[in-house]
Design a protein around this motif. Structure first.
Motif, PDB file in Angstrom:
ATOM      1  N   ALA A 131      67.532  -3.558 -78.409  1.00 19.65           N
ATOM      2  CA  ALA A 131      66.058  -3.591 -78.696  1.00 19.65           C
ATOM      3  C   ALA A 131      65.318  -4.881 -78.010  1.00 19.65           C
ATOM      4  CB  ALA A 131      65.608  -3.816 -80.320  1.00 19.65           C
ATOM      5  N   LEU A 132      66.342  -5.641 -77.613  1.00 20.63           N
ATOM      6  CA  LEU A 132      65.651  -6.939 -76.834  1.00 20.63           C
ATOM      7  C   LEU A 132      64.600  -6.517 -75.776  1.00 20.63           C
ATOM      8  CD1 LEU A 132      69.045  -8.973 -76.344  1.00 20.63           C
ATOM      9  CD2 LEU A 132      67.000  -9.631 -77.708  1.00 20.63           C
ATOM     10  N   PRO A 133      63.507  -7.061 -75.741  1.00 19.62           N
ATOM     11  CA  PRO A 133      62.589  -6.756 -74.726  1.00 19.62           C
ATOM     12  C   PRO A 133      62.815  -7.470 -73.502  1.00 19.62           C
ATOM     13  CG  PRO A 133      61.635  -8.233 -76.333  1.00 19.62           C
ATOM     14  CD  PRO A 133      62.987  -7.938 -76.780  1.00 19.62           C
ATOM     15  N   LEU A 134      63.205  -6.722 -72.396  1.00 25.90           N
ATOM     16  CA  LEU A 134      63.529  -7.387 -71.049  1.00 25.90           C
ATOM     17  C   LEU A 134      62.606  -6.775 -69.925  1.00 25.90           C
ATOM     18  CD1 LEU A 134      67.299  -6.514 -71.134  1.00 25.90           C
ATOM     19  CD2 LEU A 134      65.991  -8.610 -71.969  1.00 25.90           C
ATOM     20  N   SER A 135      62.159  -7.808 -69.093  1.00 28.71           N
ATOM     21  CA  SER A 135      61.292  -7.453 -68.117  1.00 28.71           C
ATOM     22  C   SER A 135      61.632  -6.946 -66.928  1.00 28.71           C
ATOM     23  CB  SER A 135      60.461  -8.786 -67.714  1.00 28.71           C
ATOM     24  OG  SER A 135      61.371  -9.627 -66.507  1.00 28.71           O
ATOM     25  N   ALA A 136      61.074  -6.044 -66.135  1.00 30.11           N
ATOM     26  CA  ALA A 136      61.561  -5.457 -64.868  1.00 30.11           C
ATOM     27  C   ALA A 136      62.160  -6.629 -64.000  1.00 30.11           C
ATOM     28  CB  ALA A 136      60.661  -4.490 -64.128  1.00 30.11           C
ATOM     29  N   ALA A 137      61.659  -7.502 -63.754  1.00 30.69           N
ATOM     30  CA  ALA A 137      62.357  -8.705 -62.981  1.00 30.69           C
ATOM     31  C   ALA A 137      63.563  -9.192 -63.534  1.00 30.69           C
ATOM     32  CB  ALA A 137      61.475  -9.797 -62.833  1.00 30.69           C
ATOM     33  N   PHE A 138      63.800  -9.162 -64.826  1.00 28.29           N
ATOM     34  CA  PHE A 138      64.884  -9.665 -65.547  1.00 28.29           C
ATOM     35  C   PHE A 138      66.005  -8.608 -65.155  1.00 28.29           C
ATOM     36  CE2 PHE A 138      67.928  -9.910 -68.815  1.00 28.29           C
ATOM     37  CZ  PHE A 138      68.149 -11.297 -69.153  1.00 28.29           C
ATOM     38  N   ARG A 139      65.685  -7.249 -65.908  1.00 27.21           N
ATOM     39  CA  ARG A 139      66.708  -6.287 -65.490  1.00 27.21           C
ATOM     40  C   ARG A 139      67.295  -6.147 -64.025  1.00 27.21           C
ATOM     41  NH1 ARG A 139      66.462  -2.704 -69.912  1.00 27.21           N
ATOM     42  NH2 ARG A 139      64.609  -3.124 -71.076  1.00 27.21           N
ATOM     43  N   HIS A 140      66.268  -6.286 -63.080  1.00 35.23           N
ATOM     44  CA  HIS A 140      66.720  -6.227 -61.604  1.00 35.23           C
ATOM     45  C   HIS A 140      67.556  -7.360 -61.435  1.00 35.23           C
ATOM     46  CE1 HIS A 140      66.305  -5.227 -57.316  1.00 35.23           C
ATOM     47  NE2 HIS A 140      66.004  -6.688 -57.090  1.00 35.23           N
ATOM     48  N   ARG A 141      67.381  -8.505 -61.812  1.00 40.56           N
ATOM     49  CA  ARG A 141      68.169  -9.521 -61.377  1.00 40.56           C
ATOM     50  C   ARG A 141      69.611  -9.684 -62.174  1.00 40.56           C
ATOM     51  NH1 ARG A 141      71.268 -12.400 -59.984  1.00 40.56           N
ATOM     52  NH2 ARG A 141      71.485 -14.822 -59.982  1.00 40.56           N
ATOM     53  N   ALA A 142      69.476  -9.666 -63.411  1.00 36.81           N
ATOM     54  CA  ALA A 142      70.598  -9.616 -64.434  1.00 36.81           C
ATOM     55  C   ALA A 142      71.684  -8.496 -64.215  1.00 36.81           C
ATOM     56  CB  ALA A 142      70.093  -9.780 -65.684  1.00 36.81           C
ATOM     57  N   GLY A 143      70.996  -7.171 -63.782  1.00 42.01           N
ATOM     58  CA  GLY A 143      72.079  -6.057 -63.514  1.00 42.01           C
ATOM     59  C   GLY A 143      72.631  -5.872 -64.917  1.00 42.01           C
ATOM     60  N   ARG A 144      74.129  -5.765 -64.469  1.00 40.78           N
ATOM     61  CA  ARG A 144      75.118  -5.753 -65.615  1.00 40.78           C
ATOM     62  C   ARG A 144      75.756  -6.983 -66.067  1.00 40.78           C
ATOM     63  NH1 ARG A 144      76.381  -0.480 -66.805  1.00 40.78           N
ATOM     64  NH2 ARG A 144      75.275   1.290 -65.429  1.00 40.78           N
ATOM     65  N   ASP A 145      75.545  -8.019 -65.351  1.00 39.81           N
ATOM     66  CA  ASP A 145      76.015  -9.408 -65.291  1.00 39.81           C
ATOM     67  C   ASP A 145      75.647  -9.687 -66.832  1.00 39.81           C
ATOM     68  OD1 ASP A 145      76.608 -12.201 -65.666  1.00 39.81           O
ATOM     69  OD2 ASP A 145      76.577 -12.138 -63.366  1.00 39.81           O
ATOM     70  N   ARG A 146      77.182  -9.665 -67.649  1.00 40.03           N
ATOM     71  CA  ARG A 146      76.849 -10.270 -69.125  1.00 40.03           C
ATOM     72  C   ARG A 146      76.383 -11.524 -69.445  1.00 40.03           C
ATOM     73  NH1 ARG A 146      80.323  -8.837 -74.235  1.00 40.03           N
ATOM     74  NH2 ARG A 146      79.414 -10.771 -74.893  1.00 40.03           N
ATOM     75  N   GLY A 147      76.715 -12.307 -68.362  1.00 33.64           N
ATOM     76  CA  GLY A 147      76.428 -13.914 -68.544  1.00 33.64           C
ATOM     77  C   GLY A 147      75.004 -14.038 -68.711  1.00 33.64           C
ATOM     78  N   LEU A 148      74.514 -13.334 -67.632  1.00 29.63           N
ATOM     79  CA  LEU A 148      72.992 -13.385 -67.179  1.00 29.63           C
ATOM     80  C   LEU A 148      72.128 -12.686 -68.288  1.00 29.63           C
ATOM     81  CD1 LEU A 148      72.926 -13.097 -63.211  1.00 29.63           C
ATOM     82  CD2 LEU A 148      72.820 -15.176 -64.643  1.00 29.63           C
ATOM     83  N   ARG A 149      72.404 -11.335 -68.749  1.00 31.06           N
ATOM     84  CA  ARG A 149      71.871 -10.726 -69.597  1.00 31.06           C
ATOM     85  C   ARG A 149      71.809 -11.497 -71.052  1.00 31.06           C
ATOM     86  NH1 ARG A 149      70.933  -5.240 -67.997  1.00 31.06           N
ATOM     87  NH2 ARG A 149      69.889  -4.753 -70.075  1.00 31.06           N
ATOM     88  N   ASP A 150      72.714 -12.379 -71.178  1.00 29.14           N
ATOM     89  CA  ASP A 150      73.052 -13.087 -72.664  1.00 29.14           C
ATOM     90  C   ASP A 150      71.930 -14.114 -72.428  1.00 29.14           C
ATOM     91  OD1 ASP A 150      74.589 -11.255 -73.548  1.00 29.14           O
ATOM     92  OD2 ASP A 150      76.362 -12.764 -73.569  1.00 29.14           O
ATOM     93  N   LEU A 151      71.322 -14.488 -71.405  1.00 31.38           N
ATOM     94  CA  LEU A 151      70.152 -15.477 -71.282  1.00 31.38           C
ATOM     95  C   LEU A 151      68.897 -14.936 -72.263  1.00 31.38           C
ATOM     96  CD1 LEU A 151      70.358 -16.528 -67.617  1.00 31.38           C
ATOM     97  CD2 LEU A 151      70.900 -17.937 -69.689  1.00 31.38           C
ATOM     98  N   SER A 152      68.796 -13.628 -72.340  1.00 26.44           N
ATOM     99  CA  SER A 152      67.744 -13.156 -73.167  1.00 26.44           C
ATOM    100  C   SER A 152      67.835 -13.469 -74.674  1.00 26.44           C
ATOM    101  CB  SER A 152      67.616 -11.700 -72.892  1.00 26.44           C
ATOM    102  OG  SER A 152      68.805 -10.874 -73.422  1.00 26.44           O
ATOM    103  N   LEU A 153      69.253 -13.809 -74.988  1.00 23.40           N
ATOM    104  CA  LEU A 153      69.643 -14.094 -76.615  1.00 23.40           C
ATOM    105  C   LEU A 153      69.579 -15.637 -76.739  1.00 23.40           C
ATOM    106  CD1 LEU A 153      72.528 -11.523 -77.191  1.00 23.40           C
ATOM    107  CD2 LEU A 153      70.539 -11.759 -78.542  1.00 23.40           C
ATOM    108  N   ALA A 154      70.006 -16.332 -75.680  1.00 21.57           N
ATOM    109  CA  ALA A 154      70.544 -17.527 -76.091  1.00 21.57           C
ATOM    110  C   ALA A 154      69.754 -18.383 -74.918  1.00 21.57           C
ATOM    111  CB  ALA A 154      72.115 -17.797 -75.746  1.00 21.57           C
ATOM    112  N   GLY A 155      69.090 -18.169 -74.007  1.00 27.37           N
ATOM    113  CA  GLY A 155      68.269 -18.947 -72.818  1.00 27.37           C
ATOM    114  C   GLY A 155      67.103 -19.525 -73.564  1.00 27.37           C
ATOM    115  N   GLY A 156      66.244 -20.287 -73.017  1.00 27.38           N
ATOM    116  CA  GLY A 156      65.291 -21.101 -73.658  1.00 27.38           C
ATOM    117  C   GLY A 156      64.070 -20.847 -72.996  1.00 27.38           C
ATOM    118  N   GLU A 157      62.831 -21.496 -73.421  1.00 26.47           N
ATOM    119  CA  GLU A 157      61.719 -21.668 -73.017  1.00 26.47           C
ATOM    120  C   GLU A 157      60.989 -20.572 -72.563  1.00 26.47           C
ATOM    121  OE1 GLU A 157      60.720 -25.524 -70.930  1.00 26.47           O
ATOM    122  OE2 GLU A 157      62.413 -25.051 -69.838  1.00 26.47           O
TER     123      GLU A 157
END
Ligand code: ADP
Ligand code: MG
Length: 329
Positions: free
Chosen positions: A241-267
């Motif tokens: 259910a995490l809302p991710l932008s098109a730009a985020f999906r495009h850049r993060a792809g399947r990289d879990r470390g990057l995708r987890d920034l939607s949970l643990a990133g900031g700002e």
């Protein structure tokens, strides 16, 4: 021009000349204190946020006008997270000798753009010299109808956990900046020039729809943690259910470390709030009126702790837990 040539009072005078008269501010910049009116039936909200060079920003990543706007936006975000509307801003600057007056005026221009954008007025501040980097401290006062402020402590079991906009964009941009990689301009803008949810917060409060609310500055998990602690409850979240932008999906792809920034990133400066399930249609309607996308991520539960569930229903363990200036343990 050097600030030493213009002088502290010369600069303050230039700032003062750029600020229009406001009826609820009989005394603004230029005296020992500002004098402000608080209209009947309203309570005063006050927040303060400091931005320090090389801690919160780098001068080679942002221009000063954008930094000025961001300094105002992050404070407006706190006012909005209580359900309030921004009103009077106070800006304290510690300025290094390396900054030219023209650059300082760019910063002021950005701060004033932020004020205008969010309906606030610059009411005062302090100006001094810094022997290290640039420091911008903004104190912002706002208004909320009496008794309507939405704290972090009101979430109840069964409430829906909701969030505005998309998550992780800003943190993903920061990660790419830190690694000297090219940054998608859509992500970069969310990091350098964030937009506070100044419409949604007050709309939820004024319609009495949110039981708890916070703005996401330290990452979804950390900030949801603040709601859960204050509300003495737990939550279940769905990763899907995490809302991710098109730009985020495009850049993060399947990289879990990057995708987890939607949970643990900031700002992100999105609003995270809880609502009783029967209020969800009203919340959607109000969010539509202020043209702010919202999504529902999960539910509050009585047992303490946060459980994140993957699409297959199994527990999900993110790679990081959010930003803290002084990490515990
Ligand atoms: P004092 O010494 O009495 O604290 P200052 O000389 O610091 O007074 O400030 C004079 C006036 O200018 C005050 O009204 C103050 O709020 C305002 N001011 C100072 N610096 C700033 C600033 N960076 N932005 C807006 N107003 C400022
Ligand atoms: Mg002073």
């Amino acid at each position: 021009m050097k600030l030493a040539d213009l002088g502290e009072f010369g600069l303050i005078d230039r700032i003062r000349k750029r600020v229009a008269h406001e009826d609820d501010l009989p005394v603004g910049i230029g005296d020992d204190c500002a004098v402000a009116e608080l209209p009947p039936g309203l309570q005063l909200l006050t927040t303060t946020d400091m931005l320090i060079e090389d801690v919160h920003f780098r001068r080679d990543w942002t221009d000063l006008r954008t930094l000025g706007r961001k300094s105002m936006a992050v404070n407006v975000s706190d006012i909005a997270a209580m359900g309030g509307r921004a009103r009077h801003a106070f800006v304290s600057l510690a300025i290094p000798d390396s900054l030219q007056v023209e650059e300082i005026e760019d910063l002021i221009e950005g701060l004033l753009q932020g004020c205008t954008h969010y309906g606030a007025a610059l009411a005062g501040g302090d100006t001094c010299r810094s022997r290290s980097g640039l420091v911008i401290s903004v104190t912002l006062q706002g208004h909320i109808p009496r008794g309507r402020a939405v704290t972090r402590g009101g979430a109840c079991p069964d409430d829906l956990v909701c969030v505005s906009g998309t998550l992780g964009d800003s943190a993903l941009a920061l990660t790419d900046l830190m690694h000297d990689r090219a940054v998608d301009p859509r992500l970069l803008r969310r990091h350098l020039d964030p937009e506070a949810r100044a419409g949604l917060g007050p709309a939820l409060a004024e319609h009495d729809l949110a039981t708890a609310m916070i703005d996401i500055s330290d990452g979804l998990l950390a900030d949801l943690g603040h709601i859960l602690k204050a509300s003495k409850a737990g939550a279940n979240l769905q990763v899907a259910a995490l809302p991710l932008s098109a730009a985020f999906r495009h850049r993060a792809g399947r990289d879990r470390g990057l995708r987890d920034l939607s949970l643990a990133g900031g700002e992100d400066y999105e609003l995270l709030f809880t609502v009783a399930p029967d209020k969800w249609p009203a919340v959607q309607e109000v969010a539509g009126q202020v043209q702010t996308p919202i999504s529902c991520l999960g539910r509050i539960v009585p047992e303490r702790g946060l459980t994140i569930l993957d699409v297959d229903g199994r527990k999900y363990h993110p790679s990081a837990r959010g930003f803290a200036h002084f990490p515990e343990g």
